[in-house]
Design a protein around this motif. Structure first.
Motif, PDB file in Angstrom:
ATOM      1  N   THR A  62       0.829  -1.208   0.000  1.00 63.45           N
ATOM      2  CA  THR A  62       0.000   0.000   0.000  1.00 63.45           C
ATOM      3  C   THR A  62       0.863   1.257   0.000  1.00 63.45           C
ATOM      4  N   TRP A  63       0.559   2.158  -0.932  1.00 59.05           N
ATOM      5  CA  TRP A  63       1.229   3.460  -1.006  1.00 59.05           C
ATOM      6  C   TRP A  63       0.424   4.460  -0.197  1.00 59.05           C
ATOM      7  N   ILE A  64       1.107   5.257   0.613  1.00 61.69           N
ATOM      8  CA  ILE A  64       0.425   6.242   1.474  1.00 61.69           C
ATOM      9  C   ILE A  64       1.001   7.610   1.110  1.00 61.69           C
ATOM     10  N   ILE A  65       0.156   8.450   0.480  1.00 61.50           N
ATOM     11  CA  ILE A  65       0.684   9.614  -0.245  1.00 61.50           C
ATOM     12  C   ILE A  65       0.056  10.934   0.199  1.00 61.50           C
ATOM     13  N   ASP A  66       0.909  11.904   0.480  1.00 63.25           N
ATOM     14  CA  ASP A  66       0.464  13.290   0.649  1.00 63.25           C
ATOM     15  C   ASP A  66       1.119  14.103  -0.468  1.00 63.25           C
ATOM     16  N   PRO A  67       0.313  14.569  -1.445  1.00 68.09           N
ATOM     17  CA  PRO A  67       0.917  15.265  -2.595  1.00 68.09           C
ATOM     18  C   PRO A  67       1.611  16.561  -2.177  1.00 68.09           C
ATOM     19  N   ILE A  68       0.954  17.329  -1.279  1.00 69.31           N
ATOM     20  CA  ILE A  68       1.596  18.536  -0.727  1.00 69.31           C
ATOM     21  C   ILE A  68       1.361  18.526   0.776  1.00 69.31           C
ATOM     22  N   ASP A  69       2.388  18.254   1.544  1.00 67.81           N
ATOM     23  CA  ASP A  69       2.261  18.425   2.989  1.00 67.81           C
ATOM     24  C   ASP A  69       2.728  19.836   3.290  1.00 67.81           C
ATOM     25  N   GLY A  70       1.831  20.592   3.948  1.00 67.84           N
ATOM     26  CA  GLY A  70       2.110  22.017   4.131  1.00 67.84           C
ATOM     27  C   GLY A  70       1.317  22.825   3.108  1.00 67.84           C
ATOM     28  N   THR A  71       0.073  22.413   2.846  1.00 68.85           N
ATOM     29  CA  THR A  71      -0.739  23.127   1.850  1.00 68.85           C
ATOM     30  C   THR A  71      -0.960  24.582   2.262  1.00 68.85           C
ATOM     31  N   CYS A  72      -1.159  24.820   3.550  1.00 68.67           N
ATOM     32  CA  CYS A  72      -1.360  26.204   4.003  1.00 68.67           C
ATOM     33  C   CYS A  72      -0.090  27.028   3.732  1.00 68.67           C
ATOM     34  N   ASN A  73       1.071  26.444   3.972  1.00 67.46           N
ATOM     35  CA  ASN A  73       2.334  27.125   3.628  1.00 67.46           C
ATOM     36  C   ASN A  73       2.368  27.416   2.129  1.00 67.46           C
ATOM     37  N   PHE A  74       2.016  26.403   1.350  1.00 67.47           N
ATOM     38  CA  PHE A  74       2.019  26.522  -0.117  1.00 67.47           C
ATOM     39  C   PHE A  74       1.138  27.697  -0.563  1.00 67.47           C
ATOM     40  N   VAL A  75      -0.053  27.791   0.024  1.00 63.65           N
ATOM     41  CA  VAL A  75      -0.989  28.852  -0.331  1.00 63.65           C
ATOM     42  C   VAL A  75      -0.387  30.227  -0.035  1.00 63.65           C
ATOM     43  N   HIS A  76       0.351  30.306   1.061  1.00 65.47           N
ATOM     44  CA  HIS A  76       0.940  31.591   1.469  1.00 65.47           C
ATOM     45  C   HIS A  76       2.349  31.816   0.929  1.00 65.47           C
ATOM     46  N   ARG A  77       2.860  30.903   0.159  1.00 64.03           N
ATOM     47  CA  ARG A  77       4.240  30.965  -0.368  1.00 64.03           C
ATOM     48  C   ARG A  77       5.286  30.870   0.736  1.00 64.03           C
ATOM     49  N   PHE A  78       4.888  30.312   1.877  1.00 65.96           N
ATOM     50  CA  PHE A  78       5.869  30.046   2.936  1.00 65.96           C
ATOM     51  C   PHE A  78       6.597  28.779   2.503  1.00 65.96           C
ATOM     52  N   PRO A  79       7.931  28.833   2.414  1.00 75.12           N
ATOM     53  CA  PRO A  79       8.606  27.811   1.604  1.00 75.12           C
ATOM     54  C   PRO A  79       8.819  26.420   2.217  1.00 75.12           C
ATOM     55  N   ASP A  80       8.090  26.047   3.265  1.00 78.34           N
ATOM     56  CA  ASP A  80       8.221  24.675   3.772  1.00 78.34           C
ATOM     57  C   ASP A  80       7.083  23.805   3.267  1.00 78.34           C
ATOM     58  N   VAL A  81       7.286  23.201   2.111  1.00 78.92           N
ATOM     59  CA  VAL A  81       6.295  22.294   1.532  1.00 78.92           C
ATOM     60  C   VAL A  81       7.007  21.035   1.045  1.00 78.92           C
ATOM     61  N   ALA A  82       6.311  19.915   1.155  1.00 80.70           N
ATOM     62  CA  ALA A  82       6.952  18.648   0.811  1.00 80.70           C
ATOM     63  C   ALA A  82       5.978  17.686   0.157  1.00 80.70           C
ATOM     64  N   VAL A  83       6.535  16.794  -0.639  1.00 79.47           N
ATOM     65  CA  VAL A  83       5.795  15.644  -1.172  1.00 79.47           C
ATOM     66  C   VAL A  83       6.158  14.472  -0.265  1.00 79.47           C
ATOM     67  N   SER A  84       5.162  13.694   0.134  1.00 77.61           N
ATOM     68  CA  SER A  84       5.451  12.577   1.038  1.00 77.61           C
ATOM     69  C   SER A  84       4.901  11.278   0.453  1.00 77.61           C
ATOM     70  N   ILE A  85       5.775  10.305   0.256  1.00 79.04           N
ATOM     71  CA  ILE A  85       5.355   9.010  -0.311  1.00 79.04           C
ATOM     72  C   ILE A  85       5.869   7.891   0.594  1.00 79.04           C
ATOM     73  N   GLY A  86       4.943   7.218   1.255  1.00 74.41           N
ATOM     74  CA  GLY A  86       5.300   6.092   2.121  1.00 74.41           C
ATOM     75  C   GLY A  86       4.795   4.795   1.500  1.00 74.41           C
ATOM     76  N   PHE A  87       5.365   3.676   1.952  1.00 69.76           N
ATOM     77  CA  PHE A  87       4.988   2.381   1.369  1.00 69.76           C
ATOM     78  C   PHE A  87       4.996   1.322   2.471  1.00 69.76           C
TER      79      PHE A  87
END
Ligand code: IPD
Length: 276
Positions: free
Chosen positions: A86-111
């Motif tokens: 099973t793949w466990i995926i967060d496409p953008i962790d830190g969506t609120c940061n992303f919206v505000h251009r605060f630069p801590d955003v990540a892609v997270s892919i677990g298995f």
């Protein structure tokens, strides 16, 4: 000897990098933002686009695998961890940061296989830091091996936490009460950066001594849990018991002693499980 999941790991790294390019580019552009479970729980077109890219590519390569992904779950898909790969995926962790251009955003892919986490890949898109770990093979950031801090004394600890999406007065009282307890215990500081995944990666890198949160989701936690464990750290339930990926709560630290001290200082905040 190669692990049976090497090919999956390589695919995760490639896709995290591709997704990272899309996210970094979109960071500075105009965004259409919608809310999910609360006014502080945000989603953009980029979250959905990146999730669709990652899931469709992986499905093509690994048609028998299962998927748990943030935006599909928000749209009603069942969040269930079975014994299947099973793949466990967060496409953008830190969506609120992303919206505000605060630069801590990540892609997270677990298995996970047989409900056990096998590997995790977390890509800090803006700073191009790729964190990864495979069970039994150590944790790395851009090729450099990671180790947690050995701190055991709360009065010398730097601690990260996240606020979560609930903002009712009772929740906020508990949330701030927990921070207060740690500060009264003379922790050096408590920090909030807006990404649970990256907070756990800082822990893995020894940049902080502990991390805790109520209200995060399995996709915020899956990949980074492997990274913390392979860097020598502890990831456990806030009660002190074993981690339950679906329970929406976690304490993590460089040492068992630190994890226990932090867990003992916390009042629980209840969130509905991910798998209901
Ligand atoms: C959220 C972030 C946030 C944390 C939330 C998460 P998202 O993830 O990690 O820091 O407080 O609990 O759900 O929605 O940006 O993927």
């Amino acid at each position: 000897a190669g692990s049976p999941w090497d090919e999956c790991f390589e695919a995760a790294v490639q896709l995290a990098r591709r997704a990272g390019q899309i996210i970094s580019k979109a960071l500075t552009e105009e965004k259409r933002v919608s809310t999910k479970t609360s006014a502080a729980d945000l989603v953009t077109e980029t979250d959905r686009l990146v999730e669709d890219l990652i899931v469709s590519e992986l499905r093509k390569q690994f048609p028998s695998h299962r998927f748990i992904a943030e935006e599909a779950t928000a749209a009603g898909a069942k969040c269930e961890l079975t014994t299947s790969p099973t793949w466990i995926i967060d496409p953008i962790d830190g969506t609120c940061n992303f919206v505000h251009r605060f630069p801590d955003v990540a892609v997270s892919i677990g298995f996970a296989v047989h409900r056990e986490l096998e590997f995790g890949v977390v890509h800090h898109c803006v700073e191009e830091r790729l964190y990864s770990a495979r069970r039994g093979h150590g944790a790395f950031c851009n090729g450099q091996q990671l180790w947690v801090s050995g701190e055991t004394d709360l009065s010398r600890a730097l601690i990260l936490t996240e606020i979560g999406s609930k903002r009712d007065p009772a929740t906020l009282k508990l949330l701030l009460g927990n921070m207060e307890q740690l500060l009264l215990a003379k922790a050096h500081g408590v920090r909030v950066i807006g990404s649970s995944t990256l907070a756990l990666c800082h822990l893995a890198a020894g940049a902080v001594d502990a991390y805790y949160q109520f209200g995060l989701h399995c996709w915020d936690l899956a990949a980074a849990t492997v990274i913390v464990r392979e860097a020598g750290g502890i990831v456990m339930d806030t009660t002190g018991g074993p981690l339950d990926l679906m329970s929406r709560r976690v304490v993590a630290a460089g040492t068992q002693k630190m994890a226990t001290l932090v867990a003992q200082a916390l009042q629980p905040i209840s969130y509905e499980r991910d798998d209901v």
